[in-house]
Write a protein that holds these residues in place. Structure first.
Motif, PDB file in Angstrom:
ATOM      1  N   ASP A   1      -1.486  -2.348 -10.885  1.00  0.00           N
ATOM      2  CA  ASP A   1      -1.947  -2.938  -9.670  1.00  0.00           C
ATOM      3  C   ASP A   1      -1.023  -4.909 -10.665  1.00  0.00           C
ATOM      4  O   ASP A   1      -2.338  -5.683 -10.727  1.00  0.00           O
ATOM      5  CB  ASP A   1      -2.481  -3.380  -8.642  1.00  0.00           C
ATOM      6  CG  ASP A   1      -2.282  -4.187  -7.321  1.00  0.00           C
ATOM      7  OD1 ASP A   1      -1.401  -5.053  -7.494  1.00  0.00           O
ATOM      8  OD2 ASP A   1      -2.410  -3.360  -6.254  1.00  0.00           O
TER       9      ASP A   1
ATOM     10  N   LEU B   1       0.866  -1.167   0.159  1.00  0.00           N
ATOM     11  CA  LEU B   1      -0.406   0.354   0.294  1.00  0.00           C
ATOM     12  C   LEU B   1       1.037   1.190  -0.343  1.00  0.00           C
ATOM     13  O   LEU B   1       0.454   2.255  -0.505  1.00  0.00           O
ATOM     14  CB  LEU B   1      -0.992   0.075   1.076  1.00  0.00           C
ATOM     15  CG  LEU B   1      -1.897   0.847   1.459  1.00  0.00           C
ATOM     16  CD1 LEU B   1      -3.062   1.158   0.042  1.00  0.00           C
ATOM     17  CD2 LEU B   1      -2.716   0.695   2.798  1.00  0.00           C
TER      18      LEU B   1
ATOM     19  N   THR C   1       0.035  -7.722  -8.537  1.00  0.00           N
ATOM     20  CA  THR C   1      -0.238  -8.420  -7.177  1.00  0.00           C
ATOM     21  C   THR C   1      -0.172  -9.635  -7.598  1.00  0.00           C
ATOM     22  O   THR C   1      -0.286 -10.757  -7.408  1.00  0.00           O
ATOM     23  CB  THR C   1      -0.675  -7.491  -6.290  1.00  0.00           C
ATOM     24  OG1 THR C   1       0.400  -6.778  -6.473  1.00  0.00           O
ATOM     25  CG2 THR C   1      -0.602  -8.707  -5.044  1.00  0.00           C
TER      26      THR C   1
ATOM     27  N   ALA D   1       2.286  -6.603  -4.292  1.00  0.00           N
ATOM     28  CA  ALA D   1       2.511  -6.158  -2.769  1.00  0.00           C
ATOM     29  C   ALA D   1       3.749  -7.768  -3.040  1.00  0.00           C
ATOM     30  O   ALA D   1       3.136  -8.818  -2.537  1.00  0.00           O
ATOM     31  CB  ALA D   1       1.668  -6.545  -1.974  1.00  0.00           C
TER      32      ALA D   1
ATOM     33  N   LYS E   1       2.660 -10.770  -0.437  1.00  0.00           N
ATOM     34  CA  LYS E   1       2.125 -11.374  -1.334  1.00  0.00           C
ATOM     35  C   LYS E   1       2.887 -13.533  -1.478  1.00  0.00           C
ATOM     36  O   LYS E   1       3.166 -13.330  -1.090  1.00  0.00           O
ATOM     37  CB  LYS E   1       0.922 -11.318  -1.844  1.00  0.00           C
ATOM     38  CG  LYS E   1       0.250  -9.578  -1.744  1.00  0.00           C
ATOM     39  CD  LYS E   1      -0.892 -10.479  -0.545  1.00  0.00           C
ATOM     40  CE  LYS E   1      -1.855  -9.123  -0.027  1.00  0.00           C
ATOM     41  NZ  LYS E   1      -1.959  -8.535  -0.889  1.00  0.00           N
TER      42      LYS E   1
HETATM   43  C1  LIG Z   1      -2.455  -6.965  -0.426  1.00  0.00           C
HETATM   44  C2  LIG Z   1      -2.577  -5.959  -1.209  1.00  0.00           C
HETATM   45  C3  LIG Z   1      -2.275  -4.721  -1.266  1.00  0.00           C
HETATM   46  C4  LIG Z   1      -1.346  -3.994  -0.421  1.00  0.00           C
HETATM   47  O1  LIG Z   1      -0.170  -4.986   0.110  1.00  0.00           O
HETATM   48  P1  LIG Z   1       0.254  -5.043   2.065  1.00  0.00           P
HETATM   49  O2  LIG Z   1       1.833  -5.289   1.545  1.00  0.00           O
HETATM   50  O3  LIG Z   1      -1.216  -5.566   2.333  1.00  0.00           O
HETATM   51  O4  LIG Z   1       0.515  -3.003   1.740  1.00  0.00           O
HETATM   52  C5  LIG Z   1      -2.496  -4.245  -3.003  1.00  0.00           C
HETATM   53  N1  LIG Z   1      -2.715  -4.843  -3.768  1.00  0.00           N
HETATM   54  C6  LIG Z   1      -3.040  -5.818  -3.912  1.00  0.00           C
HETATM   55  C7  LIG Z   1      -4.101  -6.279  -5.293  1.00  0.00           C
HETATM   56  C8  LIG Z   1      -3.031  -6.632  -2.608  1.00  0.00           C
HETATM   57  O5  LIG Z   1      -3.555  -7.960  -3.008  1.00  0.00           O
END
Ligand SMILES: *Cc1c(COP(=O)(O)O)cnc(C)c1O
Length: 387
Positions: free
Chosen positions: A181, A86, A183, A203, A206
């Motif tokens: 994003d 974040l 992730t 992130a 994850k």
């Molecule tokens: C978890 C997540 C974030 C934020 O990551 P953190 O390390 O928890 O702050 C951002 N984008 C997505 C899609 C996420 O799943």
């Protein structure tokens, strides 16, 4: 070399063949210089943007190794590290936007990012518009003062896949940077920069970490867009600990093997669930029922282990009971680790550009690395309990 091979090697060329396989953890605030001339030289090079070890807050050799590996993964020119995903996302917004600017954000965005827009950006007099996941809806909210487009693919909880190449064509024509994003794909199954985006965020918390014991964010940018991110991080003193960088890099080395298993388990579970009487719908990009499935087939080389299901309308009110009946799926939010997780999600209050017309309540599943037969048995038992 193929990518899986490169991901086990990045950053090591300079160390030669002898010595430990892994980098040293260099813990440092101060760096001592042998002469004033040398000190001035390092600082001057640093101030032109060169990545050079000069002070702890400006990055350690351990963090640089991770940055190199992330650039390799996402195919970017420079990468930057943050104490959480974040924080990385918020930094992109604040590095690029100022008072009087406007940003277009996808409606299916990770909820804390929406909160960031509504609180931090509005307070800084940045205009924010949310667009439904599609090129037309984005085009409709773009303004002459739009300075950033922020996308997330697939969408939070509901897994719509965006047409990044089409969006990039639109933003490039107007010289607006596009940030995605990434992730869900972990940077492994999709490279937004290759599809035309300018900035990819992740992130690391994850899948790259993979063990649910680390917080970290990464931003990878093209040659054209890394400078404002670099300057913002420098101005705010954003850095990560070398110990955390080491853990993240170690996770990245085994990413390909872990992700293949997450993918396989996710597909097994989603298939079994889609064939269950109690399940109305599976929201998984690899399934034709998912909006953007054709785009997923074109732009992604695989699927990670995160997806959602909607129970049959007459059972939707029993979603919580279903979640609480599961024994192998932990109740938790931060996915991408080796243990399977489950989370009830209500998309309606999370959308403002368009009303969510699907099921009132979804159940998001993060398939871990367990034996899928055990997970399937657990799901079937919990479904039977509510049927
Ligand atoms: C978890 C997540 C974030 C934020 O990551 P953190 O390390 O928890 O702050 C951002 N984008 C997505 C899609 C996420 O799943």
């Amino acid at each position: 070399m193929k990518r899986d091979t490169r991901l086990t090697r990045t950053g090591q060329e300079t160390r030669g063949a002898e010595g430990p396989i892994n980098p040293s953890i260099v813990r440092a605030s101060t760096l001592r210089f042998s002469s004033l001339e040398r000190m001035r030289d390092v600082r001057a090079r640093r101030d032109t943007g060169e990545r050079i070890f000069s002070y702890g807050a400006r990055g350690t050799p351990t963090a640089f190794e991770l940055e190199d590996a992330l650039c390799e993964l996402e195919g970017g020119a420079r990468s930057f590290l943050y104490p959480s995903g974040l924080c990385g996302i918020g930094s992109v917004f604040l590095a690029i936007l100022g008072a009087g600017d406007h940003v277009a954000v996808v409606d299916t965005v990770y909820p804390p990012v929406r909160k960031f827009c509504e609180r931090v950006l509005k307070r800084n007099r940045v205009g924010v518009s949310f667009f439904a996941p599609g090129v037309r809806s984005l085009e409709a909210v773009l303004r002459t003062d739009t300075r950033l487009v922020y996308a997330e693919s697939p969408g939070f909880g509901t897994f719509e896949i965006l047409d990044i190449p089409a969006i990039a064509e639109l933003t490039k024509r107007r010289s607006i940077p596009l940030c995605v994003d990434n992730t869900w794909s972990a940077g492994y199954f999709c490279q937004p920069l290759a599809l035309g985006a300018d900035i990819a965020v992740q992130a690391v918390t994850k899948y790259i970490c993979g063990y649910s014991d680390l917080m970290m964010g990464a931003v990878v940018a093209t040659e054209q867009w890394w400078r404002p991110l670099h300057e913002f991080g420098t101005d705010l003193g954003i850095c990560v600990s070398p110990d955390d960088a080491y853990i993240a890099l170690r996770g990245l080395r085994s990413l390909s093997a872990r992700l293949r298993r997450h993918e396989e388990n996710g597909l097994r579970l989603a298939t079994v669930l889609s064939e269950s009487d109690e399940v109305e719908r599976v929201l998984h990009p690899a399934f034709p029922s998912c909006p953007g499935h054709e785009i997923w087939k074109r732009d992604f080389s695989g699927a990670s282990g995160l997806f959602s299901i909607a129970l049959r309308p007459d059972l939707v009110d029993k979603s919580d009971q279903f979640v609480e009946s599961l024994r192998l799926f932990g109740l938790g939010s931060s996915w991408g680790g080796y243990q399977s997780l489950v989370l009830p999600i209500d998309p309606s209050p999370l959308r403002t550009a368009t009303a969510w017309t699907g099921a009132r309540r979804l159940v998001r599943i993060s398939a871990g690395l367990e034996d899928p037969d055990d997970l399937i048995e657990d799901l079937k038992t919990a479904l039977a309990a509510i049927a």
